[in-house]
Write an enzyme that holds these catalytic residues in place. Sequence first.
Site, PDB file in Angstrom:
ATOM      1  N   GLU A 191     -15.610  20.158  -4.231  1.00  0.00           N
ATOM      2  CA  GLU A 191     -15.614  18.660  -4.595  1.00  0.00           C
ATOM      3  C   GLU A 191     -16.209  18.142  -3.236  1.00  0.00           C
ATOM      4  O   GLU A 191     -15.220  17.332  -2.505  1.00  0.00           O
ATOM      5  CB  GLU A 191     -13.926  18.403  -4.886  1.00  0.00           C
ATOM      6  N   GLU A 386     -12.834  23.734 -13.138  1.00  0.00           N
ATOM      7  CA  GLU A 386     -11.565  23.273 -12.957  1.00  0.00           C
ATOM      8  C   GLU A 386     -11.003  22.718 -13.938  1.00  0.00           C
ATOM      9  O   GLU A 386     -11.800  21.511 -14.402  1.00  0.00           O
ATOM     10  CB  GLU A 386     -11.188  22.713 -11.851  1.00  0.00           C
TER      11      GLU A 386
HETATM   12  C1  BG6 Z   1      -8.996  19.312  -7.867  1.00  0.00           C
HETATM   13  C2  BG6 Z   1      -8.729  20.388  -6.641  1.00  0.00           C
HETATM   14  O1  BG6 Z   1      -9.528  18.534  -7.544  1.00  0.00           O
HETATM   15  O2  BG6 Z   1      -7.853  18.958  -8.447  1.00  0.00           O
HETATM   16  C3  BG6 Z   1      -7.635  21.497  -6.688  1.00  0.00           C
HETATM   17  O3  BG6 Z   1     -10.183  21.116  -6.375  1.00  0.00           O
HETATM   18  C4  BG6 Z   1      -6.434  20.459  -7.103  1.00  0.00           C
HETATM   19  O4  BG6 Z   1      -7.512  21.801  -5.339  1.00  0.00           O
HETATM   20  C5  BG6 Z   1      -6.652  20.201  -8.434  1.00  0.00           C
HETATM   21  O5  BG6 Z   1      -5.241  21.456  -7.250  1.00  0.00           O
HETATM   22  C6  BG6 Z   1      -5.449  19.260  -9.038  1.00  0.00           C
HETATM   23  O6  BG6 Z   1      -5.090  18.562  -8.272  1.00  0.00           O
HETATM   24  P1  BG6 Z   1      -3.530  18.589  -7.907  1.00  0.00           P
HETATM   25  O7  BG6 Z   1      -3.557  17.452  -6.758  1.00  0.00           O
HETATM   26  O8  BG6 Z   1      -2.798  18.237  -8.967  1.00  0.00           O
HETATM   27  O9  BG6 Z   1      -3.093  19.831  -7.252  1.00  0.00           O
END
Ligand code: BG6
Length: 507
Positions: A191, A386
């Site tokens: 990101e 993701e």
């Molecule tokens: C993504 C990141 O943007 O969001 C991850 O690459 C992150 O590292 C994921 O865990 C979810 O966000 P959060 O803050 O709920 O863990």
Amino acid sequence: MKYYHTNTNFLWGVATAANQVEGGWNEDGKGMSIADCLRYRPQIDIRDYKSVNSMDSEEIKRALRDNSTKGWAKRHGVDFYHNYRDDIRQLAETGINTYRFSIAWSRIFPNGDDSKPNKAGLDYYLNLVKELAKYDIEPVVTLSHYEMPLNLVLNYDAWYDRKLISFFEKFADTVIDYLHEYVKYWIPINEIDSIIRHPFSSAGLVEDRFQNKNFSNVIYQSMHHQFVAAARVVQYCHNNYPSMKVGCMVTRTMVYPYNSDPQNVLQASKVMRDVYAFSDIQVRGKYPNFLLKQLEEKNIRLKMESTDEEDLKKGSADFVAFSYYSSVCTAYDVTGLKVTKANRTMGVYNKYLPESDWGWQIDPIGLRLSLIDLYDRYQKPLFIVENGLGAVDELASDGSVHDDYRIDYLSKHIKQMLISLTQDGIELMGYCIWGTTDMISASSNQISKRYGLIYVDLDDEGNGSYKRYKKDSFYWYKKLLSFGSEIPFSFFKTTNVSVEEVSLKIR
Ligand code: BG6
């Protein structure tokens, strides 16, 4: 029966980041990283992103004084460092054929500027990829995911310092050479756009260390250094290992106009352009005019060296990887409008969408729109690296976790992805669920924001046995993957797949 079709080599997997799962923060020669300075801060309102993303020198001093793991959630993670064999064995049961994970830079170069790498760190990742190979799981490796050696912050001003390019290059080349027999897919920086939203976790930038400078300027200059560094990784792979593929990786939050008022439509288009700028540079190998114009308006002058343009051009990405969780609306005048959150950003609430326990609005069609937009813009293979739901889960006394809300989320998103694959003429390499086991949240440092297919017995204070329990979503994913490249439409009709039924069929 009707089916959705994927390529037979479609990458179905799961994803994590080192700093959120590994733990072992000071073991086997690992140095202290920026992630080791992030505390779970229950007093902070998780809806207030300014506070959530904040970091100052006092907080770093506090981290340096305290050698314990208590409260420093990313120092203990979920102990993947010691449990990786068992975790991988369990995940392999789902039938995944890919696993995206990241390397802790501070395990390889504990201080970032060391002359020699730490062999124990390299061997750890070599053993990890060998373990994946046992199960025919293709690794996708992110080189930097919100984790860099703290020494580079304290003694070099992090990514603002141009020297970081060569430190990162050395780290990347070392890891690539060490793992090249096992790893084909690489992502230099997770990101890369997140430097704008959370400059500390993304690039080690602490505002109070730049007192005489305009902090926006610092952020954009650091961003430029990251682009050059990432482009050099692409070139290194292409020059030395031609079969490797290197992707760029961006946060994809779909942004809609609040309504059809052209001023709101224009506002949404502006916000989306800000998002696109980051993939534009990495895919097209040059800064888009609109970003240059914006920087000029903000009076930001990037310092570039004569080779930078050429580096960006030669280092354009082979594929476009992205994370997708949610969408927001935007308006040119937000006065009186209800606000909402997406991935560490704020927007205007969308009345058509439900929201997660953490207030992120759930929008499966936004995923399809993202696939269409990104493919139409770049005509490069896409990769959803993701996607997942952070939610509160309950462990029942019999060891089960009934996370039907997560199954519902995943099912609806995967269905939109498959529809897009079938109807929209896109190219998609794969899909990874964010979460193998539960892990520490990147933003809030909580484990209670659970993403995993496997529950970990641990609470936000760091208490628990670290024991693993498969959730219903684990069995649901296993069932989905059991269909291979032909997935019946009917699978998505009901999201409540009984666990017994799934395990019986698969046995
Ligand atoms: C993504 C990141 O943007 O969001 C991850 O690459 C992150 O590292 C994921 O865990 C979810 O966000 P959060 O803050 O709920 O863990």
